[in-house]
Design an enzyme around this catalytic site. Structure first.
Site, PDB file in Angstrom:
ATOM      1  N   GLY A 131       0.813  -1.211   0.000  1.00 41.11           N
ATOM      2  CA  GLY A 131       0.000   0.000   0.000  1.00 41.11           C
ATOM      3  C   GLY A 131       0.845   1.259   0.000  1.00 41.11           C
ATOM      4  CG  LEU A 157      -0.873   1.652  -3.751  1.00 44.48           C
ATOM      5  CD1 LEU A 157      -2.072   1.219  -4.597  1.00 44.48           C
ATOM      6  CD2 LEU A 157       0.199   0.570  -3.732  1.00 44.48           C
ATOM      7  N   GLY A 160       5.401   4.561  -8.829  1.00 45.00           N
ATOM      8  CA  GLY A 160       6.181   3.331  -9.049  1.00 45.00           C
ATOM      9  C   GLY A 160       5.263   2.110  -9.027  1.00 45.00           C
ATOM     10  CG  HIS A 161       3.266   0.923  -5.437  1.00 45.16           C
ATOM     11  ND1 HIS A 161       3.458   1.968  -4.577  1.00 45.16           N
ATOM     12  CD2 HIS A 161       3.853  -0.154  -4.856  1.00 45.16           C
ATOM     13  CE1 HIS A 161       4.133   1.568  -3.522  1.00 45.16           C
ATOM     14  NE2 HIS A 161       4.387   0.283  -3.657  1.00 45.16           N
ATOM     15  CD  GLN A 192       7.936  -7.272   3.850  1.00 50.06           C
ATOM     16  OE1 GLN A 192       7.176  -8.103   3.380  1.00 50.06           O
ATOM     17  NE2 GLN A 192       8.460  -6.311   3.100  1.00 50.06           N
ATOM     18  CE  LYS A 231      13.425   2.215  -3.574  1.00 52.66           C
ATOM     19  NZ  LYS A 231      12.686   1.460  -2.587  1.00 52.66           N
ATOM     20  CG  ASP A 232      12.247  -2.951  -2.978  1.00 55.50           C
ATOM     21  OD1 ASP A 232      12.767  -2.648  -1.904  1.00 55.50           O
ATOM     22  OD2 ASP A 232      11.286  -2.331  -3.467  1.00 55.50           O
TER      23      ASP A 232
HETATM   24  O1  PAF Z   1       8.081  -4.714  -1.980  1.00 57.07           O
HETATM   25  C1  PAF Z   1       7.112  -4.773  -1.179  1.00 57.07           C
HETATM   26  O2  PAF Z   1       6.260  -3.894  -1.134  1.00 57.07           O
HETATM   27  C2  PAF Z   1       7.009  -5.962  -0.227  1.00 57.07           C
HETATM   28  O3  PAF Z   1       8.264  -6.401   0.201  1.00 57.07           O
HETATM   29  C3  PAF Z   1       6.183  -7.128  -0.803  1.00 57.07           C
HETATM   30  C4  PAF Z   1       6.823  -7.722  -2.054  1.00 57.07           C
HETATM   31  C5  PAF Z   1       4.781  -6.641  -1.146  1.00 57.07           C
HETATM   32  C6  PAF Z   1       6.062  -8.248   0.236  1.00 57.07           C
HETATM   33  O4  PAF Z   1       5.455  -7.813   1.406  1.00 57.07           O
END
Ligand code: PAF
Length: 283
Positions: free
Chosen positions: A35, A37, A40-41, A65, A154-155
């Site tokens: 979320g 957002l 990028g999303h 995480q 980006k990640d």
């Molecule tokens: O990149 C993210 O927003 C999160 O790490 C993901 C992939 C939605 C997992 O929670």
């Protein structure tokens, strides 16, 4: 009028909705998000829209995480604004489980990714992170059973970890990586940019400038170790505390000493004030 996506919060409701789509032979794309957002999303959503008839966006701030000292409690949550943006982007289904639905009482199974998840990049500073990401993304894949899943570059290490995880678990889907969307001054879009003060925001594009300049110098044939040392010094001088600036193999994330060992990806993580920023570029 833009049509609101179907917002689903339980696994039976999700399965019912998707069974209908499958019966109509629709391809399904999943865009996993937490979320808050931004553009990028929405670029991920557009990539999904181009590839599948039915687009599902998950919104779930995944507690597993985050380490106890991290920003789970304060992570930006803007559900109403997210839904408006997803309606405008013509998303079909928003999958928004609660923590109790995702991790019910008695939940006791976690994935422990290795290989690229132990490359010595994000994992060195956030050792809990990829276990939590791999577990929740595997659950999202089982819940939605998409034909494709879309993640941002980006990640970058995360993209490599989920790609490897899907391959290792024989999951029948294709992972698509989408180029990072940037502000005009080069700063990579991130929900965490909201934490930056005006002064920090003005300093933040330095990370991308250093990545670009380092990539240029490596392409010109300069010694990689020297280029990285100069980049690290520039980031330190710019007011950041550097976690890492590294040249890695773009697929295996193994350390690189010469361009012959490439393709090369340059990756950086650094803290400014209380905000940790990450970024990467191809060489
Ligand atoms: O990149 C993210 O927003 C999160 O790490 C993901 C992939 C939605 C997992 O929670």
């Amino acid at each position: 009028m833009t049509k609101r996506p179907l917002i689903l919060r339980t696994i039976p409701a999700l399965r019912r909705a998707l069974a209908g789509r499958r019966k109509a032979r629709q391809t399904v794309a999943l865009v996993p998000t937490m979320g808050a957002l931004h553009e990028g999303h929405l670029a991920l959503v557009r990539a999904a829209r181009r590839r599948a008839r039915c687009v599902v966006v998950s919104i779930f701030v995944n507690p597993t995480q985050f380490a106890p000292n991290e920003d789970f409690a304060t992570y930006p949550r803007r559900f109403a604004a997210d839904i408006a943006a997803l309606a405008a982007a013509k998303v079909d289904i928003v999958w928004a489980p609660s923590v109790e639905v995702m991790y019910p009482q008695g939940f006791a199974t976690r994935l422990v990714p290795e290989g690229v998840a132990l490359a010595g990049l994000e994992d060195r500073f956030r050792p809990h992170f990829f276990g939590g990401v791999a577990t929740v993304v595997a659950k999202l894949f089982m819940q939605v059973n998409p034909d494709i899943a879309v993640f941002g570059e980006k990640d970058y290490q995360q993209l490599r970890v989920v790609t490897q995880m899907a391959k290792d678990l024989d999951l029948p889907l294709r992972i698509v990586g989408v180029a990072t969307v940037r502000e005009k001054d080069g700063l990579a879009l991130s929900s965490r940019n909201a934490y930056l003060s005006a002064e920090e925001r003005a300093a933040a594009p330095l990370l991308h400038r250093v990545l670009q300049e380092s990539a240029r110098r490596i392409r010109r044939g300069e010694d990689i170790a020297q280029v990285i040392a100069a980049g690290a010094a520039a980031i330190g001088a710019g007011g950041f505390a550097l976690d890492y600036l590294e040249a890695r193999h773009a697929r295996t994330l193994a350390p690189i000493v010469s361009v012959q060992d490439g393709p090369i990806r340059l990756l950086v993580a650094a803290r400014i004030g209380r905000t940790r920023l990450i970024d990467n570029v191809a060489v």
